[in-house]
Design a protein around this motif. Structure first.
Motif, PDB file in Angstrom:
ATOM      1  N   THR A 189       0.833  -1.203   0.000  1.00  0.00           N
ATOM      2  CA  THR A 189       0.000   0.000   0.000  1.00  0.00           C
ATOM      3  C   THR A 189       0.863   1.247   0.000  1.00  0.00           C
ATOM      4  OG1 THR A 189      -1.715  -1.193   1.211  1.00  0.00           O
ATOM      5  CG2 THR A 189      -1.845   1.196   1.221  1.00  0.00           C
ATOM      6  N   ASP A 190       1.913   1.256   0.835  1.00  0.00           N
ATOM      7  CA  ASP A 190       2.814   2.408   0.872  1.00  0.00           C
ATOM      8  C   ASP A 190       3.492   2.622  -0.469  1.00  0.00           C
ATOM      9  OD1 ASP A 190       2.102   2.758   3.497  1.00  0.00           O
ATOM     10  OD2 ASP A 190       3.894   1.785   4.313  1.00  0.00           O
ATOM     11  N   ALA A 191       3.937   1.533  -1.100  1.00  0.00           N
ATOM     12  CA  ALA A 191       4.591   1.646  -2.406  1.00  0.00           C
ATOM     13  C   ALA A 191       3.598   2.147  -3.452  1.00  0.00           C
ATOM     14  CB  ALA A 191       5.170   0.301  -2.824  1.00  0.00           C
ATOM     15  N   SER A 192       2.360   1.685  -3.387  1.00  0.00           N
ATOM     16  CA  SER A 192       1.337   2.120  -4.341  1.00  0.00           C
ATOM     17  C   SER A 192       1.051   3.612  -4.189  1.00  0.00           C
ATOM     18  CB  SER A 192       0.064   1.309  -4.125  1.00  0.00           C
ATOM     19  OG  SER A 192      -0.975   1.812  -4.906  1.00  0.00           O
ATOM     20  N   VAL A 193       0.911   4.063  -2.949  1.00  0.00           N
ATOM     21  CA  VAL A 193       0.656   5.483  -2.706  1.00  0.00           C
ATOM     22  C   VAL A 193       1.839   6.318  -3.179  1.00  0.00           C
ATOM     23  CG1 VAL A 193       0.361   7.198  -0.879  1.00  0.00           C
ATOM     24  CG2 VAL A 193      -0.987   5.105  -0.851  1.00  0.00           C
ATOM     25  N   MET A 194       3.053   5.820  -2.948  1.00  0.00           N
ATOM     26  CA  MET A 194       4.243   6.556  -3.377  1.00  0.00           C
ATOM     27  C   MET A 194       4.275   6.669  -4.904  1.00  0.00           C
ATOM     28  SD  MET A 194       8.226   5.940  -2.364  1.00  0.00           S
ATOM     29  CE  MET A 194       8.238   4.273  -2.979  1.00  0.00           C
ATOM     30  N   MET A 195       3.937   5.583  -5.605  1.00  0.00           N
ATOM     31  CA  MET A 195       3.941   5.620  -7.067  1.00  0.00           C
ATOM     32  C   MET A 195       2.853   6.560  -7.591  1.00  0.00           C
ATOM     33  SD  MET A 195       4.778   1.751  -8.277  1.00  0.00           S
ATOM     34  CE  MET A 195       4.143   0.791  -6.935  1.00  0.00           C
ATOM     35  N   LEU A 196       1.666   6.534  -6.968  1.00  0.00           N
ATOM     36  CA  LEU A 196       0.603   7.437  -7.400  1.00  0.00           C
ATOM     37  C   LEU A 196       0.981   8.895  -7.155  1.00  0.00           C
ATOM     38  CD1 LEU A 196      -2.548   5.500  -6.149  1.00  0.00           C
ATOM     39  CD2 LEU A 196      -1.839   5.870  -8.501  1.00  0.00           C
ATOM     40  N   SER A 197       1.621   9.159  -6.023  1.00  0.00           N
ATOM     41  CA  SER A 197       2.043  10.525  -5.714  1.00  0.00           C
ATOM     42  C   SER A 197       3.109  10.995  -6.694  1.00  0.00           C
ATOM     43  CB  SER A 197       2.581  10.602  -4.289  1.00  0.00           C
ATOM     44  OG  SER A 197       1.591  10.214  -3.377  1.00  0.00           O
ATOM     45  N   ALA A 198       4.057  10.122  -7.010  1.00  0.00           N
ATOM     46  CA  ALA A 198       5.101  10.495  -7.963  1.00  0.00           C
ATOM     47  C   ALA A 198       4.491  10.737  -9.339  1.00  0.00           C
ATOM     48  CB  ALA A 198       6.164   9.402  -8.037  1.00  0.00           C
ATOM     49  N   GLY A 199       3.507   9.955  -9.712  1.00  0.00           N
ATOM     50  CA  GLY A 199       2.852  10.168 -10.998  1.00  0.00           C
ATOM     51  C   GLY A 199       2.115  11.497 -11.031  1.00  0.00           C
ATOM     52  N   ALA A 200       1.435  11.840  -9.928  1.00  0.00           N
ATOM     53  CA  ALA A 200       0.734  13.123  -9.879  1.00  0.00           C
ATOM     54  C   ALA A 200       1.724  14.281  -9.838  1.00  0.00           C
ATOM     55  CB  ALA A 200      -0.181  13.165  -8.657  1.00  0.00           C
ATOM     56  N   ALA A 201       2.865  14.078  -9.175  1.00  0.00           N
ATOM     57  CA  ALA A 201       3.867  15.142  -9.097  1.00  0.00           C
ATOM     58  C   ALA A 201       4.570  15.351 -10.429  1.00  0.00           C
ATOM     59  CB  ALA A 201       4.892  14.812  -8.016  1.00  0.00           C
ATOM     60  N   SER A 202       4.556  14.355 -11.301  1.00  0.00           N
ATOM     61  CA  SER A 202       5.240  14.505 -12.579  1.00  0.00           C
ATOM     62  C   SER A 202       4.438  15.334 -13.578  1.00  0.00           C
ATOM     63  CB  SER A 202       5.537  13.134 -13.180  1.00  0.00           C
ATOM     64  OG  SER A 202       4.338  12.493 -13.563  1.00  0.00           O
ATOM     65  N   VAL A 203       3.153  15.558 -13.316  1.00  0.00           N
ATOM     66  CA  VAL A 203       2.326  16.329 -14.250  1.00  0.00           C
ATOM     67  C   VAL A 203       2.809  17.782 -14.360  1.00  0.00           C
ATOM     68  CG1 VAL A 203      -0.011  17.195 -14.672  1.00  0.00           C
ATOM     69  CG2 VAL A 203       0.340  14.817 -14.021  1.00  0.00           C
ATOM     70  N   PRO A 204       3.030  18.515 -13.232  1.00  0.00           N
ATOM     71  CA  PRO A 204       3.520  19.886 -13.389  1.00  0.00           C
ATOM     72  C   PRO A 204       4.925  19.940 -14.002  1.00  0.00           C
ATOM     73  CG  PRO A 204       2.804  19.515 -11.132  1.00  0.00           C
ATOM     74  CD  PRO A 204       2.702  18.219 -11.851  1.00  0.00           C
ATOM     75  N   ILE A 205       5.760  18.970 -13.668  1.00  0.00           N
ATOM     76  CA  ILE A 205       7.110  18.947 -14.232  1.00  0.00           C
ATOM     77  C   ILE A 205       7.039  18.732 -15.738  1.00  0.00           C
ATOM     78  CG2 ILE A 205       9.298  17.684 -14.251  1.00  0.00           C
ATOM     79  CD1 ILE A 205       8.750  17.079 -11.266  1.00  0.00           C
ATOM     80  N   GLY A 206       6.182  17.831 -16.167  1.00  0.00           N
ATOM     81  CA  GLY A 206       6.002  17.606 -17.602  1.00  0.00           C
ATOM     82  C   GLY A 206       5.441  18.826 -18.303  1.00  0.00           C
ATOM     83  N   GLY A 207       4.516  19.527 -17.653  1.00  0.00           N
ATOM     84  CA  GLY A 207       3.961  20.745 -18.244  1.00  0.00           C
ATOM     85  C   GLY A 207       5.011  21.829 -18.398  1.00  0.00           C
ATOM     86  N   MET A 208       5.837  21.991 -17.371  1.00  0.00           N
ATOM     87  CA  MET A 208       6.916  22.983 -17.458  1.00  0.00           C
ATOM     88  C   MET A 208       7.914  22.596 -18.532  1.00  0.00           C
ATOM     89  SD  MET A 208       6.217  25.456 -15.539  1.00  0.00           S
ATOM     90  CE  MET A 208       7.782  26.289 -15.631  1.00  0.00           C
ATOM     91  N   THR A 209       8.229  21.310 -18.623  1.00  0.00           N
ATOM     92  CA  THR A 209       9.164  20.857 -19.661  1.00  0.00           C
ATOM     93  C   THR A 209       8.589  21.123 -21.046  1.00  0.00           C
ATOM     94  OG1 THR A 209       9.945  19.144 -18.151  1.00  0.00           O
ATOM     95  CG2 THR A 209      10.491  18.881 -20.476  1.00  0.00           C
ATOM     96  N   ALA A 210       7.304  20.862 -21.224  1.00  0.00           N
ATOM     97  CA  ALA A 210       6.673  21.123 -22.517  1.00  0.00           C
ATOM     98  C   ALA A 210       6.700  22.614 -22.837  1.00  0.00           C
ATOM     99  CB  ALA A 210       5.243  20.604 -22.522  1.00  0.00           C
ATOM    100  N   LEU A 211       6.482  23.454 -21.824  1.00  0.00           N
ATOM    101  CA  LEU A 211       6.523  24.892 -22.032  1.00  0.00           C
ATOM    102  C   LEU A 211       7.920  25.355 -22.426  1.00  0.00           C
ATOM    103  CD1 LEU A 211       4.859  27.491 -21.877  1.00  0.00           C
ATOM    104  CD2 LEU A 211       5.545  27.682 -19.490  1.00  0.00           C
ATOM    105  N   VAL A 212       8.944  24.823 -21.747  1.00  0.00           N
ATOM    106  CA  VAL A 212      10.324  25.189 -22.074  1.00  0.00           C
ATOM    107  C   VAL A 212      10.671  24.722 -23.485  1.00  0.00           C
ATOM    108  CG1 VAL A 212      12.734  24.683 -21.498  1.00  0.00           C
ATOM    109  CG2 VAL A 212      11.128  25.299 -19.700  1.00  0.00           C
ATOM    110  N   ILE A 213      10.275  23.500 -23.827  1.00  0.00           N
ATOM    111  CA  ILE A 213      10.573  22.989 -25.173  1.00  0.00           C
ATOM    112  C   ILE A 213       9.852  23.822 -26.229  1.00  0.00           C
ATOM    113  CG2 ILE A 213      10.189  21.026 -26.723  1.00  0.00           C
ATOM    114  CD1 ILE A 213      10.845  19.222 -24.348  1.00  0.00           C
ATOM    115  N   TYR A 214       8.618  24.238 -25.928  1.00  0.00           N
ATOM    116  CA  TYR A 214       7.899  25.080 -26.879  1.00  0.00           C
ATOM    117  C   TYR A 214       8.606  26.420 -27.049  1.00  0.00           C
ATOM    118  CZ  TYR A 214       4.263  27.971 -28.935  1.00  0.00           C
ATOM    119  OH  TYR A 214       3.563  28.819 -29.734  1.00  0.00           O
ATOM    120  N   ALA A 215       9.067  26.996 -25.921  1.00  0.00           N
ATOM    121  CA  ALA A 215       9.766  28.280 -26.001  1.00  0.00           C
ATOM    122  C   ALA A 215      11.100  28.129 -26.723  1.00  0.00           C
ATOM    123  CB  ALA A 215       9.986  28.841 -24.604  1.00  0.00           C
TER     124      ALA A 215
END
Length: 168
Positions: free
Chosen positions: A69-95
C-alpha cells in the motif's frame, strides 16, 4: 361509472377502427394491471454474522500488505507530481522551439547538469555517515534499573496536539 374494458379484447368504432377513447381505456387498464403486481421484495430475515459463504470482492483497491500500500501510494504521488514537471518541460521545449540549436542543446542539458552535483553530494554524505559510526559507552556505578516503556502518540485536529500516554 363504466367498468374498464378488458385490454385483451379489441375495441372498435362503426368503421372497425379502434377509437382514441378505447385505446386510452386499454392503456389505463394495462397500467392498473401492472401496478397491481409487486415489482420488488425485501427479505427481512436477519443475516447471520458468521456463515459459510465465500467472500465477495469489494469495490475499490484490492487488499494488500502495508508495504505494498505504501509503495502504491508513493507511485501514485510520484505520478501526480510529474504532471507539473512535464507541463513545465513542454513549455520550455515550446519556447526553445523558436531558438537556435545551441540554445536547444543548453536547455536539454541543464537538468542533467544540475542533477550531477546533487547526486555527488548525496553519495559523499552517505560515505561520511558510514565512515564514522556513533560510539556509545555505558559506564554504570551502583544499582542499575532498566525501565522499558512504550509511548503511544495520538495526534488529532487541524492544530495538532500530541498526547503521549505511557503504558502502565
Amino acid at each position: 361509472m363504466n367498468p374498464l374494458p378488458d385490454p385483451k379484447q379489441p375495441l372498435a368504432d362503426q368503421a372497425g377502427r379502434p377509437s382514441i377513447d378505447d385505446q386510452a381505456q386499454r392503456l389505463i387498464a394495462a397500467v392498473n394491471d401492472a401496478m397491481a403486481t409487486p415489482t420488488r421484495y425485501r427479505d427481512e430475515t436477519p443475516v447471520p454474522t458468521v456463515g459459510s459463504a465465500l467472500p465477495v470482492p469489494q469495490p475499490g483497491r484490492t487488499p494488500m500488505s502495508q508495504r505494498a500500500t505504501d509503495a502504491s501510494v508513493m507511485m501514485l504521488s510520484a505520478g501526480a507530481a510529474s504532471v507539473p514537471i512535464g507541463g513545465m518541460t513542454a513549455l520550455v521545449i515550446y519556447a526553445l522551439g523558436h531558438a537556435n540549436p545551441v540554445s536547444l542543446a543548453i536547455g536539454a542539458g541543464a537538468p542533467a547538469a544540475l542533477a550531477v552535483p546533487i547526486l555527488a553530494l548525496s553519495a559523499l554524505v552517505k560515505r561520511v555517515k558510514k565512515a564514522a559510526p556513533d560510539v556509545h559507552q555505558h559506564i554504570y556505578q551502583g544499582t542499575v534499573v532498566q525501565d522499558q516503556r512504550t509511548v503511544t502518540n495520538t495526534t488529532r485536529g487541524v492544530w495538532a496536539s500530541t498526547r503521549n500516554q505511557l503504558s502502565k
